[in-house]
Scaffold this active site. Sequence first.
Site, mmCIF file in Angstrom:
data_model
loop_
_atom_site.group_PDB
_atom_site.id
_atom_site.type_symbol
_atom_site.label_atom_id
_atom_site.label_comp_id
_atom_site.label_asym_id
_atom_site.label_seq_id
_atom_site.Cartn_x
_atom_site.Cartn_y
_atom_site.Cartn_z
ATOM 1 N N SER A 126 0.832 -1.201 0.000
ATOM 2 C CA SER A 126 0.000 0.000 0.000
ATOM 3 C C SER A 126 0.863 1.246 0.000
ATOM 4 O O SER A 126 1.958 1.263 0.576
ATOM 5 C CB SER A 126 -0.867 -0.024 1.258
ATOM 6 N N TYR A 151 -2.380 -1.005 10.930
ATOM 7 C CA TYR A 151 -2.558 -1.509 9.562
ATOM 8 C C TYR A 151 -1.338 -1.182 8.706
ATOM 9 O O TYR A 151 -0.762 -2.055 8.050
ATOM 10 C CB TYR A 151 -3.825 -0.909 8.914
ATOM 11 N N LYS A 155 1.779 -3.695 6.796
ATOM 12 C CA LYS A 155 2.264 -3.724 5.401
ATOM 13 C C LYS A 155 3.783 -3.581 5.368
ATOM 14 O O LYS A 155 4.462 -4.255 4.595
ATOM 15 C CB LYS A 155 1.592 -2.623 4.572
ATOM 16 N N TYR A 179 -0.319 -0.220 -3.819
ATOM 17 C CA TYR A 179 -1.493 0.416 -4.435
ATOM 18 C C TYR A 179 -1.706 1.793 -3.851
ATOM 19 O O TYR A 179 -1.581 1.990 -2.651
ATOM 20 C CB TYR A 179 -2.788 -0.365 -4.160
HETATM 21 P P1 NAD Z 1 -11.206 -6.798 0.857
HETATM 22 O O1 NAD Z 1 -11.470 -6.783 2.317
HETATM 23 O O2 NAD Z 1 -12.302 -6.463 -0.062
HETATM 24 O O3 NAD Z 1 -10.606 -8.219 0.424
HETATM 25 C C1 NAD Z 1 -9.843 -9.018 1.288
HETATM 26 C C2 NAD Z 1 -10.396 -10.430 1.200
HETATM 27 O O4 NAD Z 1 -9.603 -11.288 2.022
HETATM 28 C C3 NAD Z 1 -11.838 -10.548 1.699
HETATM 29 O O5 NAD Z 1 -12.591 -11.300 0.775
HETATM 30 C C4 NAD Z 1 -11.713 -11.297 3.026
HETATM 31 O O6 NAD Z 1 -12.843 -12.098 3.281
HETATM 32 C C5 NAD Z 1 -10.444 -12.107 2.796
HETATM 33 N N1 NAD Z 1 -9.695 -12.448 4.002
HETATM 34 C C6 NAD Z 1 -9.292 -11.606 4.992
HETATM 35 N N2 NAD Z 1 -8.610 -12.292 5.921
HETATM 36 C C7 NAD Z 1 -8.560 -13.580 5.505
HETATM 37 C C8 NAD Z 1 -8.010 -14.767 6.039
HETATM 38 N N3 NAD Z 1 -7.361 -14.791 7.203
HETATM 39 N N4 NAD Z 1 -8.143 -15.910 5.336
HETATM 40 C C9 NAD Z 1 -8.791 -15.927 4.148
HETATM 41 N N5 NAD Z 1 -9.355 -14.843 3.610
HETATM 42 C C10 NAD Z 1 -9.242 -13.675 4.286
HETATM 43 O O7 NAD Z 1 -9.948 -5.822 0.615
HETATM 44 P P2 NAD Z 1 -9.360 -5.256 -0.746
HETATM 45 O O8 NAD Z 1 -9.689 -3.824 -0.825
HETATM 46 O O9 NAD Z 1 -9.692 -6.147 -1.869
HETATM 47 O O10 NAD Z 1 -7.805 -5.341 -0.416
HETATM 48 C C11 NAD Z 1 -7.027 -6.443 -0.839
HETATM 49 C C12 NAD Z 1 -5.595 -6.243 -0.374
HETATM 50 O O11 NAD Z 1 -5.109 -5.006 -0.886
HETATM 51 C C13 NAD Z 1 -5.428 -6.161 1.139
HETATM 52 O O12 NAD Z 1 -4.216 -6.808 1.476
HETATM 53 C C14 NAD Z 1 -5.326 -4.675 1.404
HETATM 54 O O13 NAD Z 1 -4.588 -4.407 2.555
HETATM 55 C C15 NAD Z 1 -4.589 -4.216 0.161
HETATM 56 N N6 NAD Z 1 -4.826 -2.805 -0.170
HETATM 57 C C16 NAD Z 1 -6.109 -2.338 -0.308
HETATM 58 C C17 NAD Z 1 -6.319 -1.003 -0.608
HETATM 59 C C18 NAD Z 1 -7.709 -0.449 -0.723
HETATM 60 O O14 NAD Z 1 -7.872 0.768 -0.584
HETATM 61 N N7 NAD Z 1 -8.726 -1.245 -0.978
HETATM 62 C C19 NAD Z 1 -5.226 -0.144 -0.800
HETATM 63 C C20 NAD Z 1 -3.930 -0.657 -0.669
HETATM 64 C C21 NAD Z 1 -3.744 -2.000 -0.352
HETATM 65 C C1 WQD Z 2 -9.547 9.642 0.620
HETATM 66 C C2 WQD Z 2 -9.716 11.133 0.892
HETATM 67 C C3 WQD Z 2 -10.238 11.650 3.174
HETATM 68 C C4 WQD Z 2 -14.186 9.870 3.336
HETATM 69 C C5 WQD Z 2 -6.989 4.664 2.738
HETATM 70 C C6 WQD Z 2 -5.924 4.023 3.585
HETATM 71 C C7 WQD Z 2 -4.734 3.638 2.751
HETATM 72 C C8 WQD Z 2 -5.162 2.795 1.553
HETATM 73 C C9 WQD Z 2 -6.232 3.468 0.771
HETATM 74 C C10 WQD Z 2 -5.097 0.478 2.157
HETATM 75 C C11 WQD Z 2 -9.056 11.561 2.204
HETATM 76 C C12 WQD Z 2 -11.360 12.048 2.270
HETATM 77 C C13 WQD Z 2 -12.952 10.297 2.902
HETATM 78 C C14 WQD Z 2 -15.182 10.844 3.641
HETATM 79 C C15 WQD Z 2 -13.638 12.566 3.009
HETATM 80 N N1 WQD Z 2 -5.722 1.550 1.967
HETATM 81 N N2 WQD Z 2 -12.689 11.620 2.745
HETATM 82 N N3 WQD Z 2 -14.868 12.162 3.454
HETATM 83 O O1 WQD Z 2 -7.392 7.673 3.600
HETATM 84 O O2 WQD Z 2 -6.380 8.085 1.306
HETATM 85 O O3 WQD Z 2 -6.428 5.836 2.195
HETATM 86 O O4 WQD Z 2 -7.327 3.796 1.649
HETATM 87 O O5 WQD Z 2 -3.933 0.247 2.089
HETATM 88 O O6 WQD Z 2 -3.874 2.929 3.571
HETATM 89 O O7 WQD Z 2 -5.527 4.940 4.591
HETATM 90 O O8 WQD Z 2 -8.566 6.849 1.499
HETATM 91 O O9 WQD Z 2 -10.868 6.834 0.669
HETATM 92 O O10 WQD Z 2 -10.467 6.938 3.175
HETATM 93 O O11 WQD Z 2 -9.933 8.926 1.776
HETATM 94 O O12 WQD Z 2 -13.396 13.765 2.884
HETATM 95 O O13 WQD Z 2 -16.276 10.524 4.056
HETATM 96 O O14 WQD Z 2 -11.118 11.402 1.052
HETATM 97 O O15 WQD Z 2 -10.051 12.575 4.204
HETATM 98 O O16 WQD Z 2 -8.528 12.838 2.002
HETATM 99 P P1 WQD Z 2 -7.172 7.221 2.231
HETATM 100 P P2 WQD Z 2 -10.038 7.309 1.798
#
Ligand code: NAD
Ligand code: WQD
Length: 341
Positions: A126, A151, A155, A179
């Site tokens: 992330s 969290y 990572k 990402y």
């Molecule tokens: P998500 O919660 O939609 O998907 C995660 C999936 O993993 C879910 O289906 C959940 O049921 C499954 N899961 C969780 N723990 C598990 C376990 N112990 N065993 C088996 N399955 C399990 O999340 P996402 O948004 O698809 O994110 C996927 C990955 O990307 C995560 O590692 C997250 O940290 C990373 N990531 C997400 C974002 C984001 O903003 N969505 C940004 C950066 C990184």
């Molecule tokens: C985006 C912007 C908020 C909601 C998070 C995690 C990061 C990564 C991606 C996993 C920010 C603003 C939001 C609302 C708002 N995930 N906002 N009103 O915080 O950039 O990142 O997701 O790895 O680790 O921290 O994403 O979508 O929460 O917010 O004004 O109701 O929108 O303040 O500026 P963020 P977000």
Amino acid sequence: MAHILVTGGLGYIGSHTVVELIQHKHSVIVVDNLSNSEQSVLQGIYDITGVLPAFEHIDICNKQELSNCFTKHSPIDAVIHFAAYKAVGESVQKPLEYYTNNVYGLLVLLDVMRAHNCNNLVFSSSCTVYGQPTELPVTEQAPLQKATSPYGNTKQICEDIIQDYITSNPLFKASLLRYFNPIGAHPSACIGELPKGIPNNLVPFITQTAAGIRKELQVFGNDYNTPDGSAIRDYIYVVDLAKAHVASLNRILNNNVNKACEICNLGTGTGVSVLEMIHAFEQATGVTVPYSIAPRRAGDIEQVWASTSYANKLLNWKADTPLIEIMRTAWNWEKKIRGIQ
Ligand code: NAD
Ligand code: WQD
């Protein structure tokens, strides 16, 4: 055709990646414990691809069950590891659960991969590892900042664990994909994000407000040092993101990598403010989003966007879906799950 095990394959990013993998003729085994997803996502994948991937309802922390799964589907050529908990705020309240699921879960996975001679991994990292970078756009060489949440720390720890394991195992190859902010849904509206409860993330909050489920969107801060005062992020279309996984995986499978561990930013290279996001949604859909200005959200950074040149070159890939189009997919998905015409 390779056999790819996808942990968390029914989640938001995982399900879109499973679709791309199937469309690139890979054979997919989905492992998910449904802690943040639903089994019905399999139907969505089938509706798009005409293929139902193998599904194992397993918690990756259960070493025996995961090992049995590797035996059952042997040989597994590579793993794409999405399974993790991902809510920053919740991780502050439940640090032990986050360290267990995200860090111990990875350790179990690597141990099982080692036992089954599986040496290829794509890992979900992330942009959170960068914190507030001093230089923008942020490159992969930027120093990592001390994590501001459990969290984020998981990572960073997982990245270190994978790199240490590579040092010990010359056969092992991994890519760490950092990402930025994934948004949108599949254009078919068969799969998308399914946030539980009140969404933390901006786009699900926008679409739920537009659907009338939330009264108004709070814009967290309009006093940042940005052109319109609201915070800036790099929002990447989830389908573009999914495609990058296939490109990265294929490099590893084809033994095309420059290094045993390739680290890549996955973003668009363009920063967009919260207010610009609201206006893009309104322009894309013709639906007004009521909003008010609220105080800054604790822990938020001011602005971040990715340097994408390394990923563009390495993966021969670019995230180029226009924001307006992405917003339409997000809205079509919200309408579909709410039964709105
Ligand atoms: P998500 O919660 O939609 O998907 C995660 C999936 O993993 C879910 O289906 C959940 O049921 C499954 N899961 C969780 N723990 C598990 C376990 N112990 N065993 C088996 N399955 C399990 O999340 P996402 O948004 O698809 O994110 C996927 C990955 O990307 C995560 O590692 C997250 O940290 C990373 N990531 C997400 C974002 C984001 O903003 N969505 C940004 C950066 C990184
Ligand atoms: C985006 C912007 C908020 C909601 C998070 C995690 C990061 C990564 C991606 C996993 C920010 C603003 C939001 C609302 C708002 N995930 N906002 N009103 O915080 O950039 O990142 O997701 O790895 O680790 O921290 O994403 O979508 O929460 O917010 O004004 O109701 O929108 O303040 O500026 P963020 P977000």
